[in-house]
Write a protein that holds these residues in place. Sequence first.
Motif, short mmCIF file in Angstrom:
data_model
loop_
_atom_site.label_atom_id
_atom_site.label_comp_id
_atom_site.label_asym_id
_atom_site.label_seq_id
_atom_site.Cartn_x
_atom_site.Cartn_y
_atom_site.Cartn_z
N SER A 4 -25.29 -22.05 -40.92
CA SER A 4 -26.19 -20.95 -41.26
C SER A 4 -26.91 -20.49 -40.00
O SER A 4 -27.14 -21.28 -39.08
CB SER A 4 -27.18 -21.37 -42.34
N TRP A 5 -27.22 -19.20 -39.93
CA TRP A 5 -27.93 -18.62 -38.80
C TRP A 5 -28.65 -17.37 -39.25
O TRP A 5 -28.41 -16.85 -40.33
CB TRP A 5 -27.01 -18.35 -37.61
N ASP A 6 -29.55 -16.87 -38.39
CA ASP A 6 -30.40 -15.73 -38.74
C ASP A 6 -30.80 -15.01 -37.46
O ASP A 6 -31.36 -15.64 -36.56
CB ASP A 6 -31.64 -16.25 -39.48
N TYR A 7 -30.49 -13.72 -37.35
CA TYR A 7 -30.85 -12.91 -36.19
C TYR A 7 -31.63 -11.68 -36.66
O TYR A 7 -31.33 -11.11 -37.71
CB TYR A 7 -29.61 -12.39 -35.44
N THR A 8 -32.60 -11.25 -35.87
CA THR A 8 -33.34 -10.02 -36.13
C THR A 8 -33.42 -9.22 -34.84
O THR A 8 -33.76 -9.76 -33.78
CB THR A 8 -34.77 -10.31 -36.64
N ARG A 23 -23.19 -2.55 -32.35
CA ARG A 23 -22.57 -3.35 -31.29
C ARG A 23 -23.14 -4.77 -31.26
O ARG A 23 -22.41 -5.74 -31.04
CB ARG A 23 -22.72 -2.66 -29.95
N THR A 24 -24.42 -4.89 -31.50
CA THR A 24 -25.04 -6.22 -31.55
C THR A 24 -24.49 -7.02 -32.72
O THR A 24 -24.16 -8.20 -32.58
CB THR A 24 -26.58 -6.10 -31.64
N LEU A 25 -24.37 -6.38 -33.87
CA LEU A 25 -23.82 -7.05 -35.05
C LEU A 25 -22.39 -7.52 -34.80
O LEU A 25 -22.03 -8.65 -35.13
CB LEU A 25 -23.89 -6.12 -36.26
N ARG A 26 -21.57 -6.67 -34.20
CA ARG A 26 -20.18 -7.05 -33.90
C ARG A 26 -20.16 -8.27 -32.98
O ARG A 26 -19.38 -9.20 -33.19
CB ARG A 26 -19.41 -5.90 -33.28
N LEU A 27 -21.02 -8.30 -31.99
CA LEU A 27 -21.08 -9.43 -31.07
C LEU A 27 -21.50 -10.71 -31.80
O LEU A 27 -20.89 -11.77 -31.61
CB LEU A 27 -22.05 -9.14 -29.92
N ALA A 60 -38.34 -0.12 -36.95
CA ALA A 60 -37.37 -0.66 -37.92
C ALA A 60 -36.79 -1.95 -37.35
O ALA A 60 -37.09 -2.34 -36.21
CB ALA A 60 -36.28 0.36 -38.21
N ALA A 61 -35.95 -2.60 -38.12
CA ALA A 61 -35.30 -3.82 -37.65
C ALA A 61 -34.00 -4.02 -38.42
O ALA A 61 -33.90 -3.67 -39.59
CB ALA A 61 -36.21 -5.03 -37.85
N LEU A 62 -33.03 -4.58 -37.73
CA LEU A 62 -31.79 -5.04 -38.36
C LEU A 62 -31.89 -6.56 -38.44
O LEU A 62 -32.23 -7.22 -37.46
CB LEU A 62 -30.57 -4.66 -37.51
N ARG A 63 -31.60 -7.09 -39.59
CA ARG A 63 -31.55 -8.54 -39.74
C ARG A 63 -30.19 -8.90 -40.31
O ARG A 63 -29.70 -8.28 -41.24
CB ARG A 63 -32.66 -9.02 -40.69
N VAL A 64 -29.58 -9.91 -39.72
CA VAL A 64 -28.29 -10.41 -40.22
C VAL A 64 -28.37 -11.92 -40.24
O VAL A 64 -28.86 -12.54 -39.30
CB VAL A 64 -27.11 -9.88 -39.37
N ARG A 65 -27.92 -12.48 -41.34
CA ARG A 65 -27.95 -13.93 -41.45
C ARG A 65 -26.76 -14.41 -42.28
O ARG A 65 -26.19 -13.65 -43.06
CB ARG A 65 -29.26 -14.40 -42.05
N ARG A 66 -26.43 -15.66 -42.06
CA ARG A 66 -25.37 -16.30 -42.84
C ARG A 66 -25.98 -17.51 -43.53
O ARG A 66 -26.64 -18.33 -42.89
CB ARG A 66 -24.23 -16.75 -41.96
N SER A 67 -25.76 -17.59 -44.82
CA SER A 67 -26.30 -18.71 -45.59
C SER A 67 -25.36 -19.90 -45.51
O SER A 67 -24.20 -19.78 -45.12
CB SER A 67 -26.49 -18.29 -47.05
#
Length: 134
Positions: A4-8, A23-27, A60-67
């Motif tokens: 699991s991980w979490d980026y903002t 581009r950040t999300l793809r990376l 604003a913010a983009l947040r992506v995480r994996r549970s």
Amino acid sequence: MPESWDYTLSIPNDLRAVTICRRTLRLILTMHGLIGLADTAELLAAELVSNAVRHTKGPAALRVRRSAEGVVWIGAWDADPVPPEPPGSLEVVTDLEAGRGLGLVVACADCWGWQPSARFGDRGKYVWCELGVA
């Protein structure tokens, strides 16, 4: 168990931030071995972030995480607490210049939603979607 991980990524109210988020999300996905999700995830993030930037005046913010269950969650936070407009059917909005964003999210994500949220003391909301990892 999947990792699991979490980026903002905090972004200004600037349409150029949409490309930076994509581009950040793809990376992030590539570095975590999830390149197979990248095209769909980029489309979803671009729709969510562009809505956050176009329809609000603040940051604003983009947040992506994996549970730990293997679900990838993509969310865009903005400083406007007003709920998003309900998505239109893709059949109805296909030829329109605007209004397709959440329809694409509904069509491509496993599920989506929104929730009120505060960030740095600002009231706002997250509009989010989930993708299952095969």
